[in-house]
Design an enzyme around this catalytic site. Structure first.
Site, PDB file in Angstrom:
ATOM      1  N   GLU A  94      32.578 -53.379 -21.009  1.00  0.00           N
ATOM      2  CA  GLU A  94      32.598 -52.096 -21.560  1.00  0.00           C
ATOM      3  C   GLU A  94      31.102 -51.600 -21.436  1.00  0.00           C
ATOM      4  O   GLU A  94      30.806 -50.425 -21.078  1.00  0.00           O
ATOM      5  CB  GLU A  94      32.939 -51.835 -23.087  1.00  0.00           C
ATOM      6  CG  GLU A  94      34.477 -52.083 -23.249  1.00  0.00           C
ATOM      7  CD  GLU A  94      34.932 -52.220 -24.611  1.00  0.00           C
ATOM      8  OE1 GLU A  94      35.848 -51.599 -25.102  1.00  0.00           O
ATOM      9  OE2 GLU A  94      34.130 -52.871 -25.684  1.00  0.00           O
ATOM     10  N   GLU A  95      30.121 -52.325 -21.835  1.00  0.00           N
ATOM     11  CA  GLU A  95      28.930 -51.808 -21.800  1.00  0.00           C
ATOM     12  C   GLU A  95      28.430 -51.709 -20.495  1.00  0.00           C
ATOM     13  O   GLU A  95      27.764 -50.461 -20.088  1.00  0.00           O
ATOM     14  CB  GLU A  95      28.047 -53.074 -22.341  1.00  0.00           C
ATOM     15  CG  GLU A  95      26.397 -52.678 -22.377  1.00  0.00           C
ATOM     16  CD  GLU A  95      25.465 -53.840 -23.012  1.00  0.00           C
ATOM     17  OE1 GLU A  95      24.500 -53.684 -23.109  1.00  0.00           O
ATOM     18  OE2 GLU A  95      26.123 -54.972 -23.426  1.00  0.00           O
ATOM     19  N   GLY A  96      28.824 -52.304 -19.423  1.00  0.00           N
ATOM     20  CA  GLY A  96      28.346 -51.953 -17.943  1.00  0.00           C
ATOM     21  C   GLY A  96      29.047 -50.970 -17.555  1.00  0.00           C
ATOM     22  O   GLY A  96      28.341 -49.844 -17.009  1.00  0.00           O
TER      23      GLY A  96
END
Length: 498
Positions: A168-170
Site C-alpha cells: 500500500e505504501e508503495g
C-alpha cells in the site's frame, strides 16, 4: 320558437380563446427553463503519516464534486509532529497520542468550524510500526489505541489508525506522483478535465528509515501476483508492480552495517568503520545496536556492553561493504530480480525518487538529476573528507546527518544500480521532494483513493420544468382549448331548437 345562436358572441369567445392560447404558448415557449448548479463547497481530509523516524500531518482539500469518482485533491498545509516516530513510544504509549495534539490544533484553525465534524481523519503507520508489530505486538496495538484516543478527543470524523502494508505504501506513493504530474487527469484548454491520452506514467522510489519501496507500471504483465497491485482511477485501470523491502530503509540498513562490522570484529570492542569519516568515533551499548528485529543478536548477549566505531573514511571499502548487507545472488526468477531474491520486472520509464533519496542527494548537490560519473565522484569526495573538515564546512548540520550521508549515499547507489538494475537507465531517475507545491509521499495517494468513499455534495436544483415537460404542457393546453372551442361551436350550431 328557436333561440338563434348569437354569432357575434361566439366569434368573440373564439377570438378570446385563441388569444389566450397564443399568450400561454408564447410565455411557455420563451420562459427560460434550466438547471442551476449549487456552488461547490470545499471538503477537507487529514492524513497522518506515522513513519519510522517522525510523524507528519497533511491537510488536504478538494471541491465538493468528483471527476470520474475521484476527488480533485490538493495539499493545504503540513505539520511536522515533534519528536520521533510513534513506534519510539514503546515504553510510554500515551505520549504517542499526546505528541499529535499540537499539529491537530494547527489543522483545526484551517478548517471552518461548521465542517470539522464532516472532515475525515486517517492515521497510517508505516515500516517503523510494522517492525514493532513483529517485535512486540501488544505494545504496537497499545500505541495505535493511544493515538486513536487522542484523535477521537477532537470533533473530527475519525476513520481509524492502522498500519499500512508495504505494498500500500508503495502504491499510494506512485499514485501521488502521477496525480501531481497530471498523468491520470489534466485540465484542458476548454475548461474540462480530460484523461491525457499520451500522459507519462512515472515510477516511484521511496526510501524511508525502515523500508524501501519501488513501484512502476512494467511493459509486460506482472508475473508474480504477490507484487501486482490493480487499481482504478478516473475511470481507467492500472496494473502496478510494487514491492516494499522491510528492514532496507536507510536507518535500518546502516544499523545492519554496524552489526555486520561488529560481528566481524568480535571479540574486540573497537571496530573500524569505513563509512565514518576519519577522526570520528561513536560509542554505543549493544542494547542500542541490536534493538531492532532487522539485526540478529550475538550469543551470548549483554545489552550493557559497549562498542566503539572508529571512522576510517575509506569510500571504496564503504561501497563494497554495502553489498554485504543485501543479497544480490539468490534469484528464483532470474533475470527478473531486484535483491534478496525478490521478483522484479525490468524497470520501465522515468522514476521519481523521494524521501531519503532526495534528502541525501540534495545535501550533496546532486538533485534533481546528475550524470552518473559526477554522482560517483561527488560521493567519493565527501566520504574521504575528515570529520574536522566537515564540521567546519557545515557547522549548522546535525552531527548524525553529517556522519551518515556517506554511508547513505553508497547504500543508495548500491540498491539503485545493483538491486533495482538502473545501470542503463540512470538518467531516468529524478530526485525530488515536492511536485506542484505538494509533498511527494504516500499520503496524497491515500487521500485520493479514499475520496472514492466520500460522496459528491454538489446537488442539482431544477428551476422551472425540463424541456420535454414544458413542450408537453404547451401541446396539452393548446389541444384542450381547441377542443373546447370546437365543442362550443358544435353545441351552438347544432343544439336543440326551443
Amino acid at each position: 320558437m328557436d333561440k338563434p345562436c348569437f354569432k357575434p358572441v361566439l366569434l368573440g369567445i373564439t377570438l378570446l380563446a385563441i388569444a389566450c392560447m397564443t399568450v400561454i404558448a408564447l410565455v411557455l415557449t420563451v420562459a427560460k427553463h434550466q438547471t442551476v448548479d449549487l456552488p461547490y463547497s470545499t471538503q477537507y481530509g487529514i492524513v497522518f503519516d506515522a513513519g519510522s523516524t517522525h510523524t507528519s500531518l497533511f491537510l488536504y482539500q478538494w471541491p465538493g464534486n468528483k471527476e470520474n469518482n475521484t476527488g480533485i485533491v490538493s495539499q493545504k498545509l503540513t505539520c511536522d509532529v515533534k519528536g520521533d516516530g510513534i513506534s519510539s513510544y514503546v515504553t510510554n504509549p500515551p505520549d504517542a497520542g499526546q505528541s499529535l495534539k499540537e499539529c491537530i490544533d494547527v489543522a483545526m484553525t484551517a478548517i471552518p468550524p461548521s465542517q470539522l465534524s464532516t472532515t475525515p481523519v486517517y492515521l497510517g503507520a508505516t515500516a517503523g510500526m510494522r517492525l514493532l508489530m513483529l517485535e512486540n505486538q501488544t505494545q504496537a496495538e497499545r500505541i495505535l489505541a493511544e493515538v486513536t484516543k487522542a484523535i477521537q478527543s477532537y470533533p473530527f470524523d475519525f476513520r481509524g489508525a492502522r498500519i499500512l502494508t508495504g505494498m500500500e505504501e508503495g502504491a499510494y506513493g506512485w499514485i501521488t506522483i502521477n496525480y501531481l504530474l497530471e498523468g491520470f487527469i489534466k485540465y484542458a484548454f476548454d475548461g474540462r478535465w480530460v484523461h491525457p491520452k499520451s500522459g507519462k506514467i512515472q515510477g516511484a522510489l521511496d526510501l524511508g528509515g525502515a523500508s524501501a519501496q519501488i513501484s512502476f507500471t512494467p511493459k509486460d504483465p506482472v508475473k508474480d501476483p504477490g507484487s501486482a497491485f490493480d487499481l482504478q482511477l478516473y475511470g481507467y485501470r492500472y496494473q502496478l508492480y510494487t514491492y516494499s523491502y522491510l528492514c532496507y530503509g536507510k536507518d535500518q540498513a546502516l544499523k545492519m552495517l554496524q552489526a555486520y562490522l561488529h560481528m566481524a570484529a568480535r571479540p574486540s570492542s573497537v571496530v573500524q568503520h569505513p563509512c565514518y569519516h576519519r577522526n570520528y568515533s561513536l560509542t554505543l551499548k549493544l542494547g542500542e545496536l541490536y534493538n531492532s528485529p532487522c539485526v540478529v543478536k550475538p550469543l551470548p548477549f549483554d545489552p550493557a556492553l559497549k562498542v566503539t566505531f572508529l571512522g576510517t573514511g575509506d569510500s571504496q571499502l564503504c561501497l563494497s561493504l554495502m553489498k554485504s548487507i543485501i543479497n544480490l545472488t539468490d534469484c528464483s526468477f532470474y533475470p527478473d530480480c531486484g535483491f534478496n531474491g525478490v521478483y522484479q520486472p525490468p524497470v520501465n520509464g522515468e522514476f521519481f525518487a523521494f524521501s531519503a533519496y532526495f534528502y541525501t542527494f540534495n545535501f550533496l548537490g546532486l538533485a534533481p538529476r546528475t550524470p552518473l560519473p559526477r554522482v560517483l565522484a561527488t560521493i567519493e569526495s565527501y566520504c574521504n573528507k575528515t570529520w574536522d573538515t566537515l564540521v567546519l564546512e557545515y557547522p549548522k548540520v546535525k552531527e548524525t546527518y553529517l556522519r551518515d550521508y556517506c554511508g547513505s549515499a553508497h547504500y543508495i547507489m548500491t540498491i539503485l544500480l545493483k538491486g533495482f538494475k538502473f545501470n542503463d537507465s540512470w538518467d531516468q531517475i529524478y530526485f525530488y521532494k515536492q511536485a506542484e507545491d505538494n509533498d511527494i509521499g504516500w499520503t496524497l495517494g491515500y487521500m485520493l483513493n479514499l475520496t472514492n468513499l466520500i460522496s459528491s455534495d454538489r446537488p442539482l436544483v431544477i428551476t422551472g420544468v425540463q424541456h420535454s415537460q414544458w413542450a408537453a404542457e404547451v401541446f396539452f393546453i393548446v389541444f384542450v382549448l381547441f377542443l373546447s372551442i370546437l365543442i362550443l361551436i358544435v353545441l351552438c350550431a347544432w343544439g336543440p331548437k326551443h
